[in-house]
Design a protein around this motif. Structure first.
Motif, mmCIF file in Angstrom:
data_model
loop_
_atom_site.group_PDB
_atom_site.id
_atom_site.type_symbol
_atom_site.label_atom_id
_atom_site.label_comp_id
_atom_site.label_asym_id
_atom_site.label_seq_id
_atom_site.Cartn_x
_atom_site.Cartn_y
_atom_site.Cartn_z
ATOM 1 N N LEU A 164 0.836 -1.207 0.000
ATOM 2 C CA LEU A 164 0.000 0.000 0.000
ATOM 3 C C LEU A 164 0.868 1.251 0.000
ATOM 4 O O LEU A 164 0.636 2.199 -0.764
ATOM 5 C CB LEU A 164 -0.903 0.034 1.235
ATOM 6 N N LEU A 165 1.881 1.211 0.859
ATOM 7 C CA LEU A 165 2.781 2.363 0.944
ATOM 8 C C LEU A 165 3.451 2.615 -0.405
ATOM 9 O O LEU A 165 3.503 3.756 -0.884
ATOM 10 C CB LEU A 165 3.843 2.052 1.984
ATOM 11 N N PRO A 177 8.026 7.091 -12.614
ATOM 12 C CA PRO A 177 7.474 6.774 -11.287
ATOM 13 C C PRO A 177 7.761 5.329 -10.882
ATOM 14 O O PRO A 177 8.049 5.058 -9.727
ATOM 15 C CB PRO A 177 5.969 6.976 -11.473
ATOM 16 N N PHE A 178 7.714 4.442 -11.840
ATOM 17 C CA PHE A 178 7.979 3.032 -11.585
ATOM 18 C C PHE A 178 9.393 2.848 -11.043
ATOM 19 O O PHE A 178 9.615 2.245 -9.985
ATOM 20 C CB PHE A 178 7.787 2.275 -12.906
ATOM 21 N N LEU A 179 10.355 3.439 -11.743
ATOM 22 C CA LEU A 179 11.753 3.294 -11.320
ATOM 23 C C LEU A 179 11.994 3.972 -9.970
ATOM 24 O O LEU A 179 12.681 3.437 -9.109
ATOM 25 C CB LEU A 179 12.679 3.898 -12.385
ATOM 26 N N MET A 180 11.378 5.145 -9.802
ATOM 27 C CA MET A 180 11.595 5.859 -8.543
ATOM 28 C C MET A 180 10.975 5.088 -7.383
ATOM 29 O O MET A 180 11.528 5.060 -6.281
ATOM 30 C CB MET A 180 10.999 7.262 -8.623
ATOM 31 N N THR A 181 9.844 4.447 -7.620
ATOM 32 C CA THR A 181 9.243 3.652 -6.551
ATOM 33 C C THR A 181 10.145 2.479 -6.187
ATOM 34 O O THR A 181 10.292 2.142 -5.011
ATOM 35 C CB THR A 181 7.856 3.144 -6.978
ATOM 36 N N ILE A 182 10.758 1.864 -7.194
ATOM 37 C CA ILE A 182 11.696 0.783 -6.904
ATOM 38 C C ILE A 182 12.830 1.320 -6.026
ATOM 39 O O ILE A 182 13.250 0.685 -5.052
ATOM 40 C CB ILE A 182 12.248 0.182 -8.210
ATOM 41 N N GLY A 183 13.283 2.541 -6.364
ATOM 42 C CA GLY A 183 14.326 3.166 -5.557
ATOM 43 C C GLY A 183 13.876 3.345 -4.115
ATOM 44 O O GLY A 183 14.601 3.016 -3.170
ATOM 45 N N VAL A 184 12.652 3.838 -3.928
ATOM 46 C CA VAL A 184 12.135 4.039 -2.568
ATOM 47 C C VAL A 184 12.042 2.695 -1.834
ATOM 48 O O VAL A 184 12.350 2.593 -0.644
ATOM 49 C CB VAL A 184 10.760 4.729 -2.618
ATOM 50 N N TRP A 185 11.648 1.676 -2.557
ATOM 51 C CA TRP A 185 11.568 0.334 -1.957
ATOM 52 C C TRP A 185 12.943 -0.091 -1.440
ATOM 53 O O TRP A 185 13.092 -0.504 -0.283
ATOM 54 C CB TRP A 185 11.043 -0.642 -3.026
ATOM 55 N N PHE A 186 13.959 0.050 -2.291
ATOM 56 C CA PHE A 186 15.324 -0.339 -1.898
ATOM 57 C C PHE A 186 15.775 0.447 -0.670
ATOM 58 O O PHE A 186 16.255 -0.127 0.306
ATOM 59 C CB PHE A 186 16.305 -0.064 -3.052
ATOM 60 N N MET A 227 1.335 -0.419 12.117
ATOM 61 C CA MET A 227 0.073 -0.103 11.445
ATOM 62 C C MET A 227 -0.182 1.403 11.467
ATOM 63 O O MET A 227 -0.559 2.003 10.458
ATOM 64 C CB MET A 227 -1.098 -0.824 12.126
ATOM 65 N N ALA A 228 0.041 2.017 12.644
ATOM 66 C CA ALA A 228 -0.184 3.456 12.752
ATOM 67 C C ALA A 228 0.764 4.208 11.822
ATOM 68 O O ALA A 228 0.347 5.095 11.071
ATOM 69 C CB ALA A 228 0.022 3.902 14.197
ATOM 70 N N TYR A 229 2.023 3.822 11.858
ATOM 71 C CA TYR A 229 3.033 4.466 11.011
ATOM 72 C C TYR A 229 2.662 4.338 9.546
ATOM 73 O O TYR A 229 2.655 5.327 8.791
ATOM 74 C CB TYR A 229 4.391 3.815 11.293
ATOM 75 N N GLY A 230 2.319 3.111 9.129
ATOM 76 C CA GLY A 230 1.981 2.864 7.723
ATOM 77 C C GLY A 230 0.768 3.672 7.295
ATOM 78 O O GLY A 230 0.756 4.282 6.225
ATOM 79 N N THR A 231 -0.257 3.695 8.125
ATOM 80 C CA THR A 231 -1.481 4.405 7.757
ATOM 81 C C THR A 231 -1.209 5.892 7.609
ATOM 82 O O THR A 231 -1.608 6.515 6.612
ATOM 83 C CB THR A 231 -2.560 4.182 8.837
ATOM 84 N N ILE A 232 -0.512 6.457 8.602
ATOM 85 C CA ILE A 232 -0.275 7.901 8.552
ATOM 86 C C ILE A 232 0.625 8.254 7.374
ATOM 87 O O ILE A 232 0.352 9.207 6.634
ATOM 88 C CB ILE A 232 0.317 8.376 9.892
ATOM 89 N N TYR A 233 1.656 7.457 7.186
ATOM 90 C CA TYR A 233 2.569 7.727 6.068
ATOM 91 C C TYR A 233 1.809 7.684 4.745
ATOM 92 O O TYR A 233 1.934 8.572 3.894
ATOM 93 C CB TYR A 233 3.721 6.715 6.068
ATOM 94 N N THR A 234 0.988 6.649 4.563
ATOM 95 C CA THR A 234 0.219 6.513 3.325
ATOM 96 C C THR A 234 -0.708 7.712 3.141
ATOM 97 O O THR A 234 -0.836 8.256 2.038
ATOM 98 C CB THR A 234 -0.590 5.213 3.355
ATOM 99 N N MET A 235 -1.341 8.130 4.227
ATOM 100 C CA MET A 235 -2.277 9.241 4.108
ATOM 101 C C MET A 235 -1.557 10.523 3.713
ATOM 102 O O MET A 235 -2.052 11.293 2.882
ATOM 103 C CB MET A 235 -3.061 9.411 5.408
ATOM 104 N N ILE A 236 -0.386 10.731 4.300
ATOM 105 C CA ILE A 236 0.391 11.926 3.929
ATOM 106 C C ILE A 236 0.714 11.884 2.430
ATOM 107 O O ILE A 236 0.554 12.882 1.713
ATOM 108 C CB ILE A 236 1.686 12.004 4.757
ATOM 109 N N LEU A 237 1.119 10.711 1.959
ATOM 110 C CA LEU A 237 1.440 10.584 0.535
ATOM 111 C C LEU A 237 0.220 10.891 -0.323
ATOM 112 O O LEU A 237 0.320 11.560 -1.353
ATOM 113 C CB LEU A 237 1.946 9.169 0.242
#
Ligand SMILES: Nc1ncnc2c1ncn2[C@@H]1O[C@H](COP(=O)(O)OP(=O)(O)OP(=O)(O)O)[C@@H](O)[C@H]1O
Ligand SMILES: [Mg+2]
Lengths: 321, 270, 289
Positions: free
Chosen positions: B155-156, B174-183, B246-256
């Motif tokens: 989700l993130l 965006p695809f490549l940059m997301t891979i970068g963020v994943w790494f 869970m809290a961290y993930g939810t808030i981070y996702t919402m900010i995004l």
């Protein structure tokens, strides 16, 4: 009654490339389209037609000026509630079938299920896509996609239709169909705003036209006035006996456009019509056609843009003779 | 039944994902990998069941994230680049609704993917267990939580793709940059731990330390969602760690999402 | 038709090549080296959140390498590199029991490796405090290799407390602490260890060690009988045959012969301790020459 479309000093310049060079696509466009009107928007390639239409649909933001649809700011989603839109290059979710696509669009417009089903059936029939109703759009030809786009624009029975080159990619039957649809809608009191390159469409369909040249609005008004300015010249086609020669007689001083077997076409002035008609009959000839000489849009554009020498760029398609 | 347009877009995004060839083939690959658990775990000397859980969870994680990345590419970035979005944006709905709908569809898809792979993994584990004597019980609760963690990561990353899509005009970027963020997201915690343990203080210049601390706060810390160890070794799962993640993930996702929708508002759809 | 013939011809040629390969006896193979892995931090970053899998993969690589090198090619494994690999694998996943077990099987008989091996096992004990194998291994290493019966007993007690139903500890500790017969205890320990392994090459390594131990045990018993009969220890092993105590001296599985060392204990000719050396350094020296 509010106008269907109003723009005020609408301008758009794109920033291009790394150096953010400005490209002025549209400058100070002022148009007003009344409700119930069919408005043709013409201009050569790159004139800024699609740019204007995208601004009207809220897809891009103008750099300056404003646009309203039925009195609402064009950028507000609610302004699109009464509008059906066909984009220049319709591109749909190709994993869906036309039925599914229309269901999605209907649902997004909050249409009742019942209406969606009825409209889908009716419209797919209208654009002759009933057979392909349950096939994936992925396999559609360009014309089929265009037809589907027209159906999609008509789905919610909109009061205003904004069509970007509705005829492009269509076969003659398709063009005829679109022309019929536009006339029908006009009968029902709808407003239609469309851009096109095809002159006969403009002549037969439009109440008024707007002409864009390189982003500048050069003309807004009746198409007749634009193409057949007063004091214009006429073209006469005559059938003459075999031994007749164009160098002799009354037609000799006039410009021969072409001749084929016994048919001759001349360009003449309005004031010469009656004398020439008499002369032709006197030489045992007959008049086949007599029509006002129409300016080609190419010429019109050249006039409007103040250039006399022809540009290398291909502009609008010339009318068929 | 009149669904909110957001959910309609979500539903059709979901449908599009299901019909995506690439996704279908990735899921098939997943099935193959999960079956290979039987072979893979048989090479272990002391802990075949642990290795089996380890292997299947890793497979689920990598494949779920890959599917999410490709769905993000095909259903978000490609759509906006290919102007298929005009169709939706020509409707009387706001761009926020459009983006949120897309994100909803992506959530639903990755939930489906993670559940499908998780069920296959569970089946594979039962098969492995059948062939073993005297093995410890599988901690199914932890196994389940590990999948939730994997879903959270996807989700993130989906939201990250959304943000980059809202910014970029090309589909692959965006695809490549997301891979970068994943790494980066997977390693910030490890690098920070390493620095804090003082192992590399001598060699590390100061600015590198700042860089790591900075990225620790900017990039999502994906190791928070890694509950695999608990599932593999059947350790007691600390509720605080799960709740925090869970809290961290939810808030981070919402900010995004807020960032993405705001940026998308001001974007020209050309 | 032509194509069919061509295909058949090529297939025949391939079959011939494959047959040739086994005749060449491995001369076509590249030399087998165990990789030097990057630091654990780099490995963790590359694993993208799958440390445990990375750890297992390193262990698998070590296991397959050892099988091919030791059991199939019959070459001397690069023990130090193997150890470094297992060390990194257990840094990634300190609960990976496979690594500890494999390390104990490989290194517990290599005296110079014992300090690092014990460090590795203690890392495991920290993360797997309820696993009786780890204190069991530590106890064996302290007793047999470091000759530290006190620490050995401490670890053995720990192991016994974790696994109270196992009779092994009682007999082991009895032999280690009271009778003081090291060889017998070592045989017991090794039997218990072998029973647990399912890796054929490790089993092969351990069985060889077990045969040597059993032969030593056999000879030691004969020496004891000789000593009580003659009131002096035998000067050579051959004396045992002359005295009629044994029929023949068993073969040393390491290829040499059994003999007495300086203190009069029976030893094998195993060169295992020499195998613990720095292959990289040795390669380097060879290149320099
Ligand atoms: N995304 C863009 N970035 C930069 N420049 C653009 C962009 N879109 C259009 N333009 C420029 O704006 C001008 C107007 O383009 P527009 O698409 O509105 O023309 P048009 O009248 O629709 O032409 P056509 O008849 O070919 O469809 C052109 O010069 C074009 O190069
Ligand atoms: Mg255009």
């Amino acid at each position: 009654m509010t106008s269907a479309i109003t723009t005020s000093r609408l301008s758009k310049s794109y920033k291009k490339g790394v150096r953010r060079q400005q490209v002025a696509a549209l400058a100070n466009l002022d148009i007003e389209v009344q409700q119930g009107e069919v408005f043709g928007f013409i201009g050569s390639n790159g004139a800024g037609k699609s740019t204007t239409i995208k601004i009207l649909m809220g897809l891009i933001k103008p750099t300056d000026g404003q646009a309203w649809l039925f009195g609402q700011q064009a950028s507000a989603p609610a302004a699109r509630a009464r509008v059906g839109y066909l984009s220049e290059h319709p591109h749909f979710y190709d994993f869906l079938t036309p039925v599914e696509l229309l269901r999605l669009l209907g649902a997004m417009r909050q249409m009742p299920q019942q209406d969606i089903r009825q409209q889908t059936e009716k419209l797919l029939g209208l654009v002759s896509l009933s057979e392909a109703a349950d096939r994936k759009i992925r396999g559609f030809s360009k014309g089929m996609v265009q037809r589907l786009g027209i159906a999609a624009a008509l789905l919610d029975d909109p009061d205003l239709l904004i069509l970007d080159e509705p005829m492009s990619g269509l076969d003659p039957l398709g063009r005829h169909l679109v022309a019929t649809i536009i006339r029908d809608l006009q009968q029902q009191g709808k407003t239609i705003f469309f851009s096109t390159h095809i002159i006969p469409d403009i002549e037969t369909l439009c109440d008024r036209v707007g002409i864009l040249v390189r982003g500048q609005q050069k003309y807004v008004g009746s198409i007749q006035e634009a193409l057949y300015p007063a004091g214009n010249r006429f073209e006469i086609t005559v059938r003459m006996p075999e031994q007749w020669r164009p160098e002799q007689g009354i037609l000799a001083p006039h410009h021969l456009l072409w001749h084929k077997e016994s048919l001759y076409k001349f360009e003449i002035a309005e004031t010469d019509i009656s004398s020439i008609a008499q002369g032709v009959i006197a030489s045992n000839g007959s008049i086949v056609t007599l029509e006002p000489k129409r300016r080609s849009l190419e010429e019109l554009f050249l006039d409007l843009s103040g250039h006399s020498e022809p540009t290398t760029e291909r502009t609008l398609a010339s009318p068929a003779p | 039944m009149a669904l909110h347009p957001t959910f309609m877009i979500g539903y059709y995004t979901f449908k599009g994902g299901l019909r995506d060839r690439l996704v279908q083939s990735l899921l098939l690959t997943g099935l193959f990998f999960l079956l290979s658990t039987l072979v893979f775990s048989s090479f272990s000397m002391r802990q075949p069941l642990e290795v089996a859980i380890n292997y299947s969870l890793a497979t689920v994680q990598i494949l779920t994230i890959l599917v999410t990345l490709f769905l993000g590419l095909n259903l978000l970035s490609r759509e906006i680049e290919s102007r298929a979005g005009y169709l939706v944006m020509g409707q009387p709905i706001s761009r926020t609704v459009y983006l949120l709908g897309k994100f909803c569809g992506l959530c639903l898809l990755s939930l489906l993917v993670v559940s499908f792979l998780g069920l296959c993994a569970a089946g594979g584990l039962l098969l492995v267990k059948l062939g073993l004597k005297d093995t410890p019980a599988i901690a199914w609760g932890n196994f389940f939580v590990a999948h939730i963690g994997i879903w959270m990561i996807s989700l993130l990353l989906g939201a990250v793709t959304l943000l980059f899509t809202a910014l970029a005009t090309s589909a692959v970027l965006p695809f490549l940059m997301t891979i970068g963020v994943w790494f980066i997201g997977q390693s910030t915690q490890a690098v920070k731990n390493y620095l804090e343990a003082g192992l590399g203080e001598q060699q590390m210049p100061r600015f590198l330390n700042w860089l790591v601390t900075g990225s620790f706060y900017c990039f999502p810390n994906l190791s928070l969602f890694d509950f695999k160890t608990y599932a593999i070794y059947g350790l007691a799962l600390p509720p605080l760690a799960v709740g925090y993640a869970m809290a961290y993930g939810t808030i981070y996702t919402m900010i995004l999402l807020v960032l993405a929708t705001t940026l998308f508002q001001h974007r020209d759809m050309t | 038709m032509k194509r069919l013939l061509l295909g058949l011809g090529l297939a025949g040629l391939l079959a011939w090549l494959i047959a040739l390969h086994s005749n060449l006896g491995g001369k076509t193979m590249a030399p087998l080296r165990f990789p030097t892995y990057p630091p654990a931090l780099a490995l963790e970053m590359m694993a993208l959140g799958n440390k445990e899998l990375a750890s297992t993969l390193i262990f698998y690589n070590a296991q397959f390498y050892f099988g091919e090198k030791y059991a199939w090619r019959k070459e001397e494994p690069e023990y130090q590199r193997l150890f470094a690999g297992l060390d990194k694998a257990t840094d990634l996943d300190p609960r990976n029991m496979d690594c500890y077990y494999f390390a104990q099987g490989l290194f517990s008989d290599i005296k110079p490796a014992i300090p690092v091996l014990n460090r590795l096992l203690k890392k495991g004990l920290e993360s797997r405090p309820t696993d009786w194998y780890l204190p069991f291994f530590l106890s064996a290493n302290y007793y047999f290799q470091l000759k530290d019966p006190v620490t050995a007993a401490h670890y053995l007690q720990k192991a016994a407390a974790l696994n109270p139903d196992n009779a092994l500890f009682a007999s082991l500790s009895a032999r280690m602490l009271y009778q003081g017969n090291q060889t017998e205890a070592a045989v017991l320990y090794l039997r218990a260890f072998i029973k647990e392994t399912n890796n054929p090459s490790v089993q092969k390594l351990l069985l060889k060690r077990l045969y040597a131990l059993e032969a030593i045990h056999y000879l030691e018993q004969a020496v004891a009988t000789f000593t009580t009969q003659h009131n002096r220890p035998p000067r050579t092993l051959a004396e045992l045959i002359h005295a009629g105590i044994i029929k023949k001296i068993p073969a040393d599985p390491y290829g040499g012969t059994f003999e007495f060392d300086a203190t009069g204990r029976v030893v094998t000719t195993s060169k295992l301790a020499e195998a613990w050396k720095d292959h990289d350094k040795r390669d380097h020296n060879q290149q320099a020459q």
